[in-house]
Scaffold this motif. Structure first.
Motif, PDB file in Angstrom:
ATOM      1  N   VAL A  80       0.830  -1.205   0.000  1.00 35.91           N
ATOM      2  CA  VAL A  80       0.000   0.000   0.000  1.00 35.91           C
ATOM      3  C   VAL A  80       0.868   1.260   0.000  1.00 35.91           C
ATOM      4  O   VAL A  80       0.527   2.253  -0.634  1.00 35.91           O
ATOM      5  CB  VAL A  80      -0.965  -0.015   1.210  1.00 35.91           C
ATOM      6  CG1 VAL A  80      -1.666   1.316   1.376  1.00 35.91           C
ATOM      7  CG2 VAL A  80      -1.981  -1.127   1.065  1.00 35.91           C
ATOM      8  N   ASN A  81       1.992   1.224   0.692  1.00 34.92           N
ATOM      9  CA  ASN A  81       2.834   2.406   0.848  1.00 34.92           C
ATOM     10  C   ASN A  81       4.088   2.366  -0.023  1.00 34.92           C
ATOM     11  O   ASN A  81       5.100   2.983   0.319  1.00 34.92           O
ATOM     12  CB  ASN A  81       3.236   2.574   2.311  1.00 34.92           C
ATOM     13  CG  ASN A  81       2.046   2.901   3.168  1.00 34.92           C
ATOM     14  OD1 ASN A  81       1.276   3.782   2.837  1.00 34.92           O
ATOM     15  ND2 ASN A  81       1.875   2.172   4.252  1.00 34.92           N
ATOM     16  N   VAL A  89      11.820   4.869  -1.478  1.00 41.30           N
ATOM     17  CA  VAL A  89      11.945   6.121  -2.232  1.00 41.30           C
ATOM     18  C   VAL A  89      13.170   6.046  -3.137  1.00 41.30           C
ATOM     19  O   VAL A  89      14.230   5.563  -2.733  1.00 41.30           O
ATOM     20  CB  VAL A  89      12.058   7.322  -1.269  1.00 41.30           C
ATOM     21  CG1 VAL A  89      12.418   8.596  -2.007  1.00 41.30           C
ATOM     22  CG2 VAL A  89      10.768   7.501  -0.504  1.00 41.30           C
ATOM     23  N   ASP A  90      13.037   6.514  -4.375  1.00 43.38           N
ATOM     24  CA  ASP A  90      14.164   6.574  -5.307  1.00 43.38           C
ATOM     25  C   ASP A  90      14.922   7.871  -5.025  1.00 43.38           C
ATOM     26  O   ASP A  90      14.545   8.948  -5.476  1.00 43.38           O
ATOM     27  CB  ASP A  90      13.662   6.538  -6.750  1.00 43.38           C
ATOM     28  CG  ASP A  90      14.798   6.516  -7.754  1.00 43.38           C
ATOM     29  OD1 ASP A  90      15.948   6.238  -7.347  1.00 43.38           O
ATOM     30  OD2 ASP A  90      14.526   6.772  -8.938  1.00 43.38           O
ATOM     31  N   TRP A  91      16.017   7.759  -4.275  1.00 47.35           N
ATOM     32  CA  TRP A  91      16.743   8.935  -3.818  1.00 47.35           C
ATOM     33  C   TRP A  91      17.561   9.587  -4.922  1.00 47.35           C
ATOM     34  O   TRP A  91      18.020  10.717  -4.765  1.00 47.35           O
ATOM     35  CB  TRP A  91      17.641   8.575  -2.640  1.00 47.35           C
ATOM     36  CG  TRP A  91      16.827   8.215  -1.427  1.00 47.35           C
ATOM     37  CD1 TRP A  91      16.629   6.974  -0.919  1.00 47.35           C
ATOM     38  CD2 TRP A  91      16.060   9.101  -0.615  1.00 47.35           C
ATOM     39  NE1 TRP A  91      15.798   7.030   0.165  1.00 47.35           N
ATOM     40  CE2 TRP A  91      15.434   8.332   0.375  1.00 47.35           C
ATOM     41  CE3 TRP A  91      15.831  10.484  -0.633  1.00 47.35           C
ATOM     42  CZ2 TRP A  91      14.612   8.882   1.349  1.00 47.35           C
ATOM     43  CZ3 TRP A  91      15.011  11.022   0.343  1.00 47.35           C
ATOM     44  CH2 TRP A  91      14.413  10.228   1.315  1.00 47.35           C
TER      45      TRP A  91
END
Length: 122
Positions: A80-81, A89-91
């Motif tokens: 879900v997240n 997260v794609d930093w």
């Protein structure tokens, strides 16, 4: 009187006898819930005869159930997240030119420290 009480009692007794015989046959072949009797007897011989065996069964069952529910809830949470948590997260999208300069300065400092260590060793 067509049906007297004695005749009704005899008929009902015959019916009860046949039902109990059928129920006894079923009880011999399967136990409650459709679990075969030998399986339940084996479980009872291992875990059910003593308090410590039953307590061990409960603790092990709770740990296994907790592991399963924890894994399932974590997988639902992550699906879900996706893309919203620190791990997903794609930093690289947030990288800036200043970061490149900082990395170059750090690399230069590391090289200077290595050179100093080599000079000290000689």
């Amino acid at each position: 009187m067509l049906f007297n009480s004695a005749a009704l009692r005899n008929i009902s007794r015959v019916g009860l006898r046949s039902r109990t015989a059928t129920q006894q046959m079923r009880a011999k072949t399967t136990a409650s819930g459709g679990i075969p009797t030998p399986v339940l007897q084996g479980w009872y011989n291992i875990f059910g005869k003593s308090t410590i065996g039953y307590a061990t069964w409960l603790v092990a069952g709770i740990i296994v159930a907790e592991g399963i529910t924890g894994t399932l809830s974590d997988s639902v949470w992550n699906s879900v997240n996706a893309g919203r948590t620190f791990e997903t997260v794609d930093w690289t999208k947030f990288k800036s030119d200043d970061d490149d300069e900082d990395e170059e300065e750090e690399e230069e400092e590391e090289e200077e420290e290595e050179e100093e260590e080599e000079e000290d060793d000689e």
